[in-house]
Structures are given as structure tokens and as C-alpha cells.
Design an enzyme around this catalytic site. Structure first.
Site, mmCIF file in Angstrom:
data_model
loop_
_atom_site.group_PDB
_atom_site.id
_atom_site.type_symbol
_atom_site.label_atom_id
_atom_site.label_comp_id
_atom_site.label_asym_id
_atom_site.label_seq_id
_atom_site.Cartn_x
_atom_site.Cartn_y
_atom_site.Cartn_z
ATOM 1 N N LYS A 252 -97.988 -4.072 -20.603
ATOM 2 C CA LYS A 252 -99.279 -3.456 -20.916
ATOM 3 C C LYS A 252 -100.389 -4.498 -20.937
ATOM 4 O O LYS A 252 -101.554 -4.171 -20.967
ATOM 5 C CB LYS A 252 -99.200 -2.724 -22.255
ATOM 6 C CG LYS A 252 -98.314 -1.483 -22.160
ATOM 7 C CD LYS A 252 -98.511 -0.551 -23.344
ATOM 8 C CE LYS A 252 -97.818 0.772 -23.130
ATOM 9 N NZ LYS A 252 -96.585 0.961 -23.872
HETATM 10 N N1 GLU Z 1 -91.585 4.935 -26.498
HETATM 11 C C1 GLU Z 1 -90.762 4.374 -25.467
HETATM 12 C C2 GLU Z 1 -91.650 3.681 -24.441
HETATM 13 O O1 GLU Z 1 -92.834 3.883 -24.406
HETATM 14 C C3 GLU Z 1 -89.923 5.395 -24.779
HETATM 15 C C4 GLU Z 1 -88.777 5.813 -25.616
HETATM 16 C C5 GLU Z 1 -87.936 6.887 -25.004
HETATM 17 O O2 GLU Z 1 -88.338 7.467 -24.000
HETATM 18 O O3 GLU Z 1 -86.864 7.157 -25.546
HETATM 19 O O4 GLU Z 1 -91.128 2.894 -23.668
#
Ligand code: GLU
Length: 315
Positions: A252
Site C-alpha cells: 500500500k
Molecule cells: N483483510 C485482509 C486483507 O486486506 C483479507 C483477509 C481475508 O480475506 O481473509 O488482506
């Protein structure tokens, strides 16, 4: 069979990058192809590293690409709150249930102890826990608690978890040797991703989990939790990762692959979707297309299994 429910689960620790959007596109197509719905859940467990501004931005970015969801985020719905930061009481309830099964123990190990030079590493690079705090006595626990607050770990059995991933096929993992007892709540009180994601996907009725291949090795841990808690297991399909032209993982923090940089180039949503679909093997050329128009051509068979390097000059 009931309706398919897929999900977007962004972590708002920065603006989404092309890799996040690539995965969101595949998650949307996989659910919608089955006539399913998509839930948007904000994974802001770590409140210090995330911000509601990025969560709002994620919604804007998904909408810009035409990736509309049906429930959650600012749309709300019957399974809210849809922000993990607001769901602690629910995670605590599940933790209590696991504790009542005698499967949770406090772990006082410091970061340095955990990363001792000879600690074996699981496939995702995390340390396989040595089990040092597994059998502390009640007195030892009381004494240690005076000095530091513990993390809470789940005791795993010597058991192999096997499942068929919708894209990568049969996956097997021996919990004891390849993963080890894993954390459910950090020592600072923040609930761990593994517990929260299972708690939320189950509570939100998610039947289909599509996400990046970097989380493939987490799926067996999550399946083990589903079984312990008696929740129906979703299907899993993992997507290859999108890599920078030089082979680096996208981050990011990389401005060149952020939506900001793409906006400056004045790409439209369908242009970006078309390029992502081209990279996913769904189109022969990177032509502008809407997600809806991709539904008839979507198939996991076309999507590569190896990670995909962004070709120089595509964006
Ligand atoms: N929050 C995680 C991410 O942004 C994804 C988690 C999931 O999809 O289980 O990489």
C-alpha cells in the site's frame, strides 16, 4: 443449496492497490457468477494502523471499478456492525467458548523469544510456536501475569487439515508441525485476524471466501476454528498475487500502483477493470469492460496459478 455469499474484506491501512482490486474483482465475479451476494466488511482490528478514511476510500475505489456490494460497509445490513473494530464483544464470546473447551492458554513469550534463531517457520513465514507456555502451572501463570500481560493461544492437535481450494486444489497442512499453537488475542488485547475472520464470515453468512494466495496457508487454521465452533465451513478460492514489474510484492506504500497514480493518468473504471481482467487471463486484450460484462467469461480455469507480474507499461 442456499445463495452464495461472497465478501470483500479490506484492511484500511492505506489506499487499496492494484493487487487488492485484482482480488476484489475475482471475488465479485466468483460470487456474482453464482447469482450470489457480496458483503463488505472492514478489517480494522488494529485500530492504530487503520483509519476510517481509508475504509471510505476503499468503498469509493470499489464503486469506481463497478464492484458494487449488497450488504455491509456504509450500506449496513442485518449482520452489523461491519467494522471489526466494533465487534470485540462477539470475538470475546467465541474466545470464551474455546476457553471453556480447555483449548486456550496464556503465552508470555516475548517477540525475541518467539523469533529465536532456530525457530522453525511455517510456509507463510510465521514462526511455528515452540509450545513453551503450553503447560505452565497456575502459580507460574499468576507470577508471570504480574510482569506482563499475555497473548492467548489456541492449542492445536496433531491433525492434518485437508480441503480443496477452488483454484489451487487439494491443500493439506499438519497443524502441529506446520502451524503450531496460534494466537487468538494479542498481549495488547487486540483480537487476532484468524479468530475475527472466522467469527465474522460465519456471523455474516459468508459461504465463499476469495482472497489472495498469501492467505492460503491461513485457511487450515480457520477451518479448524470453524470445526471447533460448529460453524458451517465456507468454500475457499485463493487468487494469485499481482507483483510489481520487478517481482516485488505490491504494498500500500507503493505509489506507482496506487489508484491515486492511476487517477492522475485519468483511466476510467472500465479501463482499469479491463487491464486487471487481462492479467487474470479472462481477456485476450486489455480492453475496457465492466465487471458485469466479464461474468460470461469468468472461470477459475483461465486464471493463472503462478503470481502475475505487472507488465511494464500496462498501466
Ligand atoms: N483483510 C485482509 C486483507 O486486506 C483479507 C483477509 C481475508 O480475506 O481473509 O488482506
Amino acid at each position: 443449496m442456499g445463495q452464495v455469499v461472497g465478501r470483500f474484506a479490506p484492511t484500511p491501512s492505506g489506499r487499496m492497490h492494484l493487487g487488492n482490486l485484482f482480488c476484489s474483482l475475482l471475488a465479485w465475479l466468483a460470487a456474482k457468477r453464482e447469482g450470489g451476494r457480496v458483503v463488505l466488511r472492514v478489517e480494522d482490528l488494529d485500530q492504530e494502523r487503520t483509519s476510517p478514511l481509508f475504509a471510505r476510500q476503499a468503498e469509493e475505489d470499489l464503486k469506481f471499478l463497478g464492484l458494487f456490494w449488497d450488504e455491509g460497509g456504509s450500506l449496513g445490513g442485518p449482520h452489523g456492525p461491519y467494522e471489526q473494530g466494533k465487534r470485540s464483544p462477539y470475538y470475546q464470546e467465541l474466545l470464551d467458548r474455546l476457553e471453556a473447551l480447555g483449548l486456550v492458554y496464556p503465552c508470555f513469550c516475548s517477540r525475541a523469544e518467539l523469533h529465536a534463531a532456530n525457530a522453525p517457520h511455517a510456509s507463510d513465514g510465521e514462526v511455528v510456536y515452540s509450545g513453551k507456555c503450553r503447560s505452565l502451572t497456575a502459580e507460574e501463570i499468576t507470577l508471570r501475569r504480574e510482569k506482563r500481560s499475555p497473548a492467548l493461544r489456541l492449542r492445536v492437535p496433531e491433525e492434518t487439515i485437508a480441503f480443496v481450494d477452488g483454484h489451487y486444489g487439494l491443500v493439506e497442512q499438519d497443524l502441529a508441525t506446520e502451524c503450531g499453537d496460534f494466537i487468538l488475542r494479542r498481549s495488547d488485547g487486540v483480537f487476532a485476524y484468524q479468530l475475527a475472520v472466522v467469527a465474522d464470515d460465519a456471523a455474516m453468512g459468508v459461504t465463499q471466501v476469495v482472497r489472495g494466495r498469501d492467505l492460503l496457508s491461513s485457511a487450515p487454521r480457520q477451518i479448524y476454528l470453524y470445526r471447533l465452533l460448529g460453524f458451517p465451513e465456507p468454500e475457499f478460492a485463493h487468487a494469485p498475487l499481482l507483483l510489481a514489474p520487478d517481482g516485488r510484492r505490491l504494498s500500500k506504500r507503493d505509489r506507482d500502483v496506487s489508484l491515486e497514480a492511476l487517477e492522475e493518468k485519468e483511466y476510467t473504471g472500465p479501463e482499469i477493470v479491463g487491464k486487471l481482467a487481462f492479467l487474470a487471463g479472462l481477456l485476450h486484450r486489455p480492453e475496457a469492460v465492466t465487471p458485469q460484462e466479464l461474468l460470461p467469461v469468468f472461470s477459475w480455469d483461465k486464471v493463472p496459478r503462478e503470481d502475475v507480474c505487472l507488465p511494464q507499461g500496462l498501466f
